[in-house]
Design a protein around this motif. Structure first.
Motif, PDB file in Angstrom:
ATOM      1  N   HIS A 194       0.822  -1.174  -0.085  1.00 32.14           N
ATOM      2  CA  HIS A 194      -0.049  -0.006  -0.024  1.00 32.14           C
ATOM      3  C   HIS A 194       0.745   1.153   0.057  1.00 32.14           C
ATOM      4  CE1 HIS A 194      -3.865   2.129   1.052  1.00 32.14           C
ATOM      5  NE2 HIS A 194      -3.031   2.735   1.751  1.00 32.14           N
ATOM      6  N   HIS A 220       0.760   4.400  -2.882  1.00 30.60           N
ATOM      7  CA  HIS A 220       0.778   6.024  -2.444  1.00 30.60           C
ATOM      8  C   HIS A 220       2.137   6.706  -3.093  1.00 30.60           C
ATOM      9  CE1 HIS A 220      -2.800   6.443  -0.235  1.00 30.60           C
ATOM     10  NE2 HIS A 220      -2.447   5.605   0.679  1.00 30.60           N
ATOM     11  N   SER A 271      -0.178   9.900   5.120  1.00 28.34           N
ATOM     12  CA  SER A 271      -1.615   9.530   5.184  1.00 28.34           C
ATOM     13  C   SER A 271      -2.149   9.146   6.436  1.00 28.34           C
ATOM     14  CB  SER A 271      -1.828   8.129   4.470  1.00 28.34           C
ATOM     15  OG  SER A 271      -1.006   7.026   5.165  1.00 28.34           O
ATOM     16  N   GLY A 272      -3.385   8.577   6.593  1.00 23.89           N
ATOM     17  CA  GLY A 272      -3.727   8.581   8.068  1.00 23.89           C
ATOM     18  C   GLY A 272      -3.127   7.530   8.814  1.00 23.89           C
ATOM     19  N   GLY A 273      -2.204   6.665   8.154  1.00 23.89           N
ATOM     20  CA  GLY A 273      -1.416   5.746   8.747  1.00 23.89           C
ATOM     21  C   GLY A 273       0.287   5.792   8.546  1.00 23.89           C
ATOM     22  N   GLY A 305      -2.032  12.321   8.934  1.00 26.84           N
ATOM     23  CA  GLY A 305      -3.542  12.580   8.655  1.00 26.84           C
ATOM     24  C   GLY A 305      -4.060  12.198  10.122  1.00 26.84           C
ATOM     25  N   ASP A 349      -7.075  13.937  12.030  1.00 27.64           N
ATOM     26  CA  ASP A 349      -8.285  13.200  12.326  1.00 27.64           C
ATOM     27  C   ASP A 349      -8.343  13.560  14.137  1.00 27.64           C
ATOM     28  OD1 ASP A 349      -8.562  12.482   9.839  1.00 27.64           O
ATOM     29  OD2 ASP A 349      -7.664  10.467  10.264  1.00 27.64           O
ATOM     30  N   GLY A 361      -9.011  15.708   8.282  1.00 28.75           N
ATOM     31  CA  GLY A 361      -8.412  16.453   7.266  1.00 28.75           C
ATOM     32  C   GLY A 361      -9.101  17.368   6.676  1.00 28.75           C
ATOM     33  N   ASP A 370      -9.000  21.437   6.624  1.00 27.44           N
ATOM     34  CA  ASP A 370      -8.407  21.902   5.536  1.00 27.44           C
ATOM     35  C   ASP A 370      -9.476  23.207   5.076  1.00 27.44           C
ATOM     36  OD1 ASP A 370      -7.432  22.952   3.240  1.00 27.44           O
ATOM     37  OD2 ASP A 370      -7.229  20.727   2.179  1.00 27.44           O
ATOM     38  N   GLY A 427      -3.319  10.563   1.683  1.00 31.21           N
ATOM     39  CA  GLY A 427      -4.609  11.769   1.962  1.00 31.21           C
ATOM     40  C   GLY A 427      -4.124  12.880   2.137  1.00 31.21           C
ATOM     41  N   ASN A 466      -4.031  18.112   0.832  1.00 38.86           N
ATOM     42  CA  ASN A 466      -4.300  19.032   1.619  1.00 38.86           C
ATOM     43  C   ASN A 466      -3.832  20.633   0.748  1.00 38.86           C
ATOM     44  OD1 ASN A 466      -2.831  21.374   3.839  1.00 38.86           O
ATOM     45  ND2 ASN A 466      -4.463  20.455   4.541  1.00 38.86           N
ATOM     46  N   THR A 496      -6.260  10.002  -1.548  1.00 40.82           N
ATOM     47  CA  THR A 496      -6.679   9.115  -0.419  1.00 40.82           C
ATOM     48  C   THR A 496      -6.788   7.505  -1.014  1.00 40.82           C
ATOM     49  OG1 THR A 496      -8.888   9.894  -1.065  1.00 40.82           O
ATOM     50  CG2 THR A 496      -7.986  10.630   0.885  1.00 40.82           C
ATOM     51  N   ASP A 497      -7.044   6.847  -0.330  1.00 35.29           N
ATOM     52  CA  ASP A 497      -6.881   5.354  -0.884  1.00 35.29           C
ATOM     53  C   ASP A 497      -7.905   4.993  -1.950  1.00 35.29           C
ATOM     54  OD1 ASP A 497      -5.258   4.848   1.291  1.00 35.29           O
ATOM     55  OD2 ASP A 497      -6.754   3.898   2.566  1.00 35.29           O
TER      56      ASP A 497
HETATM   57  O1  KG4 Z   1      -4.368   7.756   2.227  1.00 34.79           O
HETATM   58  P1  KG4 Z   1      -5.603   7.726   2.905  1.00 34.79           P
HETATM   59  O2  KG4 Z   1      -6.859   7.767   2.306  1.00 34.79           O
HETATM   60  O3  KG4 Z   1      -5.469   6.383   4.091  1.00 34.79           O
HETATM   61  C1  KG4 Z   1      -4.267   5.849   4.596  1.00 34.79           C
HETATM   62  O4  KG4 Z   1      -3.573   5.020   3.671  1.00 34.79           O
HETATM   63  O5  KG4 Z   1      -4.276   6.078   5.863  1.00 34.79           O
HETATM   64  O6  KG4 Z   1      -5.495   8.922   3.902  1.00 34.79           O
HETATM   65  C2  KG4 Z   1      -6.446   9.254   4.958  1.00 34.79           C
HETATM   66  C3  KG4 Z   1      -5.999  10.296   5.842  1.00 34.79           C
HETATM   67  C4  KG4 Z   1      -6.908  10.684   6.738  1.00 34.79           C
HETATM   68  O7  KG4 Z   1      -6.309  10.898   7.990  1.00 34.79           O
HETATM   69  C5  KG4 Z   1      -7.479  12.187   6.449  1.00 34.79           C
HETATM   70  O8  KG4 Z   1      -7.905  12.965   7.300  1.00 34.79           O
HETATM   71  C6  KG4 Z   1      -6.374  12.670   5.630  1.00 34.79           C
HETATM   72  O9  KG4 Z   1      -5.829  11.468   4.778  1.00 34.79           O
HETATM   73  N1  KG4 Z   1      -6.669  13.867   4.478  1.00 34.79           N
HETATM   74  C7  KG4 Z   1      -6.408  15.043   4.572  1.00 34.79           C
HETATM   75  C8  KG4 Z   1      -6.863  15.763   3.802  1.00 34.79           C
HETATM   76  N2  KG4 Z   1      -7.692  14.763   3.061  1.00 34.79           N
HETATM   77  C9  KG4 Z   1      -7.544  13.513   3.601  1.00 34.79           C
HETATM   78  N3  KG4 Z   1      -5.550  15.775   5.435  1.00 34.79           N
HETATM   79  C10 KG4 Z   1      -5.294  17.171   5.417  1.00 34.79           C
HETATM   80  N4  KG4 Z   1      -5.803  17.826   4.370  1.00 34.79           N
HETATM   81  C11 KG4 Z   1      -6.895  17.229   3.552  1.00 34.79           C
HETATM   82  N5  KG4 Z   1      -7.398  17.923   2.605  1.00 34.79           N
END
Ligand code: KG4
Ligand code: ZN
Length: 345
Positions: free
Chosen positions: A109, A113, A134-136, A161, A165, A178, A182, A266, A270, A297-298
């Protein structure tokens, strides 16, 4: 070559068809936000159940939209992610690979990305410096070639991320945080609510949990917050995160004398991060390519694309039934780096 990608590592059920690693013929994502938002975070058991319910329909839709009858390979995310969710994708891919008689490629994964900005620029290829946020994950990676990656730095606690959150959760702004932060930050002023910048001097790693705690202390100072003050807190928090991410990535490019940077995940959606990378990279004379906004995002297009480059590099030719175990990490080696210095130090 047409590759069907399947992605179920967290809370999005996604499928996509990508031609020759660069052309996205379809990308379908079934979001689970409505199941998880009451809990302000992803509940693993709910996630795997929702994948079971929707995975077949999502794949069917992706194949239909792409208007292809046959695919040459199936790529599936094997980690990092939630084990139950990963297993749904893996078993679906294996069954389809066996029935259709095509190879199944287990794909990481984070590599998805990392390589997703290649879907923004057809001429882009390694070597480059990559930031995955990302979130993780929050990882700074040197990609020397497809499949050869070295880790320069990663978060020691919260991913970028995840910090967005958690701050949104404490401010009761909803999930995922996020996009909400934003949006609010765009109308706020960071200088009216400044927060410390977690630079982690002398290290290429990141740390966002102290910043999150600083927001919590600030938030506890008062019971009532006006909408303008809320926007200022969001702007101040976002400014600290973005300054550190952009500043450290550009410093790494200087230290390694690299002129190309890619950004995916994700948080790459931003708006401040995108504009700051654009502004500061011009000053430094480096080229930054961000993942297309819809593929930050994913999604499964990045998985199909990453598998294409792996297959082409000869690193992933596999039979149609795989013994793939969920990969809970990406097997990086750490690169020895010169000390971290900011431009103005
Ligand atoms: O890549 P992703 O879909 O999932 C993972 O692999 O973790 O990322 C999701 C993360 C979440 O924490 C979300 O709050 C963040 O990406 N995110 C953002 C924005 N859009 C999504 N963070 C900051 N600004 C944004 N516009
Ligand atoms: Zn992701």
């Amino acid at each position: 070559m047409h590759i069907l990608g399947i992605e179920t590592s967290c809370d999005e059920t996604a499928a996509a068809v990508v031609k020759d690693g660069r052309t996205v013929l379809s990308s379908t994502v079934a979001s689970q936000i409505k199941f998880h938002s009451p809990y302000s975070g992803v509940v693993p058991e709910l996630a795997s159940r929702a994948h079971v319910v929707s995975v077949n329909a999502v794949i069917e839709e992706a194949l239909k939209k792409a208007k292809v009858k046959r695919v040459d390979a199936i790529a599936v995310t094997i980690g990092p992610g939630l084990v139950g969710s990963l297993l749904v994708g893996k078993m679906t891919a294996e069954a389809m690979g066996w029935v259709r008689g095509v190879p199944v490629v287990g794909t990481n994964h984070i590599e998805g990305h990392l390589l997703s900005p290649l879907l923004s620029d057809p001429s882009l290829k390694p070597p480059f410096l990559g930031l995955v946020v990302s979130g993780g994950h929050t990882e700074l990676i040197l990609a020397e070639s497809f499949g050869r990656y070295e880790l320069l730095g990663r978060t020691r606690d919260d991913a970028a991320g995840e910090a967005f959150d958690k701050v949104a959760k404490m401010m009761n702004l909803g999930y995922p945080g996020g996009p909400v932060i934003d949006r609010l930050a765009r109308r706020g002023k960071a200088s009216r609510s400044p927060f410390p910048h977690p630079w982690l001097a002398n290290s290429w790693d990141f740390s966002f949990s102290g910043l999150k705690t600083a927001v919590l202390y600030k938030w506890r100072e008062k019971k009532r917050w006006s909408q303008r003050e809320r926007m200022d807190v969001c702007a101040g928090f976002q400014r600290s995160v973005v300054d550190v991410l952009v500043g450290k990535t550009l410093a790494a490019a200087r230290a390694l004398k690299l002129k190309r940077i890619v950004v995916g995940g994700g948080v790459a959606a931003n708006s401040l991060l995108r504009s700051e990378f654009d502004r500061l990279s011009r000053k430094q004379g480096v080229r930054v390519t961000l993942a297309p906004p819809a593929l930050c995002t994913d999604n499964a297009a990045m998985i199909a694309s990453a598998a294409h480059f792996r297959l082409r590099a000869g690193g992933a030719s596999r039979p149609h039934v795989l013994k793939i175990e969920p990969q809970l990490h990406i097997p990086f080696t750490r690169r020895k780096m010169p000390p971290f210095r900011l431009a103005h130090q």
